[in-house]
Design a protein around this motif. Structure first.
Motif, PDB file in Angstrom:
ATOM      1  N   LYS A  82       0.825  -1.199   0.000  1.00 46.11           N
ATOM      2  CA  LYS A  82       0.000   0.000   0.000  1.00 46.11           C
ATOM      3  C   LYS A  82       0.868   1.262   0.000  1.00 46.11           C
ATOM      4  N   LYS A  83       0.571   2.172  -0.911  1.00 43.36           N
ATOM      5  CA  LYS A  83       1.276   3.450  -0.974  1.00 43.36           C
ATOM      6  C   LYS A  83       0.791   4.362   0.151  1.00 43.36           C
ATOM      7  N   ARG A  84       1.697   5.183   0.667  1.00 44.49           N
ATOM      8  CA  ARG A  84       1.371   6.149   1.728  1.00 44.49           C
ATOM      9  C   ARG A  84       1.534   7.555   1.164  1.00 44.49           C
ATOM     10  N   ILE A  85       0.492   8.354   1.299  1.00 42.74           N
ATOM     11  CA  ILE A  85       0.420   9.672   0.668  1.00 42.74           C
ATOM     12  C   ILE A  85       0.407  10.771   1.724  1.00 42.74           C
ATOM     13  N   ALA A  86       1.150  11.828   1.448  1.00 42.28           N
ATOM     14  CA  ALA A  86       1.098  13.058   2.235  1.00 42.28           C
ATOM     15  C   ALA A  86       0.460  14.127   1.356  1.00 42.28           C
ATOM     16  N   ILE A  87      -0.516  14.840   1.900  1.00 40.45           N
ATOM     17  CA  ILE A  87      -1.167  15.925   1.167  1.00 40.45           C
ATOM     18  C   ILE A  87      -0.737  17.254   1.774  1.00 40.45           C
ATOM     19  N   PHE A  88      -0.246  18.154   0.922  1.00 39.01           N
ATOM     20  CA  PHE A  88       0.053  19.529   1.324  1.00 39.01           C
ATOM     21  C   PHE A  88      -1.096  20.400   0.825  1.00 39.01           C
ATOM     22  N   ALA A  89      -1.676  21.205   1.719  1.00 38.72           N
ATOM     23  CA  ALA A  89      -2.775  22.104   1.359  1.00 38.72           C
ATOM     24  C   ALA A  89      -2.669  23.350   2.216  1.00 38.72           C
ATOM     25  N   SER A  90      -3.252  24.449   1.727  1.00 32.63           N
ATOM     26  CA  SER A  90      -3.163  25.717   2.459  1.00 32.63           C
ATOM     27  C   SER A  90      -4.501  26.333   2.820  1.00 32.63           C
ATOM     28  N   GLY A  91      -5.572  25.864   2.225  1.00 34.42           N
ATOM     29  CA  GLY A  91      -6.841  26.560   2.403  1.00 34.42           C
ATOM     30  C   GLY A  91      -7.973  25.673   2.861  1.00 34.42           C
ATOM     31  N   SER A  92      -9.072  25.749   2.146  1.00 35.43           N
ATOM     32  CA  SER A  92     -10.276  25.046   2.569  1.00 35.43           C
ATOM     33  C   SER A  92     -10.138  23.541   2.464  1.00 35.43           C
ATOM     34  N   GLY A  93      -9.342  23.066   1.545  1.00 32.21           N
ATOM     35  CA  GLY A  93      -9.087  21.640   1.444  1.00 32.21           C
ATOM     36  C   GLY A  93     -10.123  20.863   0.664  1.00 32.21           C
ATOM     37  N   SER A  94     -10.871  21.530  -0.205  1.00 32.02           N
ATOM     38  CA  SER A  94     -11.886  20.800  -0.977  1.00 32.02           C
ATOM     39  C   SER A  94     -11.234  19.765  -1.900  1.00 32.02           C
ATOM     40  N   ASN A  95     -10.110  20.100  -2.512  1.00 37.23           N
ATOM     41  CA  ASN A  95      -9.396  19.119  -3.340  1.00 37.23           C
ATOM     42  C   ASN A  95      -8.850  17.987  -2.474  1.00 37.23           C
ATOM     43  N   ALA A  96      -8.290  18.339  -1.335  1.00 38.85           N
ATOM     44  CA  ALA A  96      -7.758  17.324  -0.423  1.00 38.85           C
ATOM     45  C   ALA A  96      -8.866  16.380   0.031  1.00 38.85           C
ATOM     46  N   GLN A  97     -10.045  16.915   0.284  1.00 41.41           N
ATOM     47  CA  GLN A  97     -11.149  16.066   0.716  1.00 41.41           C
ATOM     48  C   GLN A  97     -11.517  15.052  -0.353  1.00 41.41           C
ATOM     49  N   LYS A  98     -11.560  15.477  -1.607  1.00 43.01           N
ATOM     50  CA  LYS A  98     -11.872  14.536  -2.696  1.00 43.01           C
ATOM     51  C   LYS A  98     -10.844  13.408  -2.744  1.00 43.01           C
ATOM     52  N   ILE A  99      -9.592  13.733  -2.510  1.00 45.86           N
ATOM     53  CA  ILE A  99      -8.541  12.719  -2.495  1.00 45.86           C
ATOM     54  C   ILE A  99      -8.742  11.786  -1.301  1.00 45.86           C
ATOM     55  N   MET A 100      -9.054  12.342  -0.140  1.00 47.36           N
ATOM     56  CA  MET A 100      -9.309  11.526   1.055  1.00 47.36           C
ATOM     57  C   MET A 100     -10.495  10.593   0.822  1.00 47.36           C
ATOM     58  N   GLU A 101     -11.555  11.119   0.220  1.00 47.48           N
ATOM     59  CA  GLU A 101     -12.742  10.303  -0.064  1.00 47.48           C
ATOM     60  C   GLU A 101     -12.394   9.154  -1.013  1.00 47.48           C
ATOM     61  N   TYR A 102     -11.643   9.460  -2.039  1.00 51.98           N
ATOM     62  CA  TYR A 102     -11.273   8.440  -3.023  1.00 51.98           C
ATOM     63  C   TYR A 102     -10.514   7.296  -2.362  1.00 51.98           C
ATOM     64  N   PHE A 103      -9.475   7.633  -1.589  1.00 56.21           N
ATOM     65  CA  PHE A 103      -8.633   6.591  -1.022  1.00 56.21           C
ATOM     66  C   PHE A 103      -9.259   5.909   0.192  1.00 56.21           C
ATOM     67  N   LYS A 104     -10.303   6.475   0.728  1.00 61.06           N
ATOM     68  CA  LYS A 104     -11.039   5.760   1.773  1.00 61.06           C
ATOM     69  C   LYS A 104     -11.753   4.553   1.169  1.00 61.06           C
ATOM     70  N   LYS A 105     -12.143   4.650  -0.105  1.00 62.04           N
ATOM     71  CA  LYS A 105     -12.858   3.578  -0.800  1.00 62.04           C
ATOM     72  C   LYS A 105     -11.922   2.631  -1.555  1.00 62.04           C
ATOM     73  N   HIS A 106     -10.696   3.060  -1.803  1.00 61.57           N
ATOM     74  CA  HIS A 106      -9.730   2.273  -2.585  1.00 61.57           C
ATOM     75  C   HIS A 106      -8.525   1.970  -1.703  1.00 61.57           C
ATOM     76  N   GLN A 107      -8.296   0.736  -1.473  1.00 65.71           N
ATOM     77  CA  GLN A 107      -7.306   0.322  -0.489  1.00 65.71           C
ATOM     78  C   GLN A 107      -5.876   0.194  -1.025  1.00 65.71           C
ATOM     79  N   ASP A 108      -5.612   0.636  -2.258  1.00 68.32           N
ATOM     80  CA  ASP A 108      -4.269   0.526  -2.797  1.00 68.32           C
ATOM     81  C   ASP A 108      -3.326   1.605  -2.263  1.00 68.32           C
ATOM     82  N   ALA A 109      -3.896   2.614  -1.596  1.00 70.16           N
ATOM     83  CA  ALA A 109      -3.097   3.685  -1.000  1.00 70.16           C
ATOM     84  C   ALA A 109      -3.880   4.278   0.158  1.00 70.16           C
ATOM     85  N   GLU A 110      -3.149   4.994   1.019  1.00 67.23           N
ATOM     86  CA  GLU A 110      -3.803   5.662   2.138  1.00 67.23           C
ATOM     87  C   GLU A 110      -3.213   7.049   2.342  1.00 67.23           C
TER      88      GLU A 110
END
Length: 102
Positions: A2-30
């Motif tokens: 499983k790949k491990r991902i770090a997200i860098f964000a500065s604001g509201s995080g709407s893009n980051a949330q979409k990424i979090m939602e995606y990988f919550k459903k797909h177990q190939d990365a976290e």
């Protein structure tokens, strides 16, 4: 592995949330951590909602130390995602041989 991902964000995080939602459903990365330079950024709340740890840093820590590289290494990060993060990435992070390569 499983790949491990770090997200860098500065604001509201709407893009980051979409990424979090995606990988919550797909177990190939976290998503292992969310990092921000803005202590008021709503992305911190979004990370908390997904029970993802976060780290707030300032310019000195980001540009003048190896603390962020060490943190990413300790968390065994394979991938870094910039999701609305507007600072230039420092050379020590771009050239790091410390991050895991798989």
């Amino acid at each position: 592995m499983k790949k491990r991902i770090a997200i860098f964000a500065s604001g509201s995080g709407s893009n980051a949330q979409k990424i979090m939602e995606y990988f919550k459903k797909h177990q190939d990365a976290e998503i292992a951590i969310v990092l921000t330079n803005n202590s008021e950024a709503y992305v911190l709340q979004r990370a908390d909602n997904f029970e993802i740890p976060s780290h707030i840093f300032d310019k000195h820590e980001f540009y003048k130390t190896d603390d962020i590289v060490k943190l990413l290494k300790n968390l065994q990060i394979n991938l870094v995602v910039l999701a609305g993060f507007l600072w230039l990435i420092p050379d020590n992070l771009l050239n790091s041989k410390h991050l895991t390569q798989q």
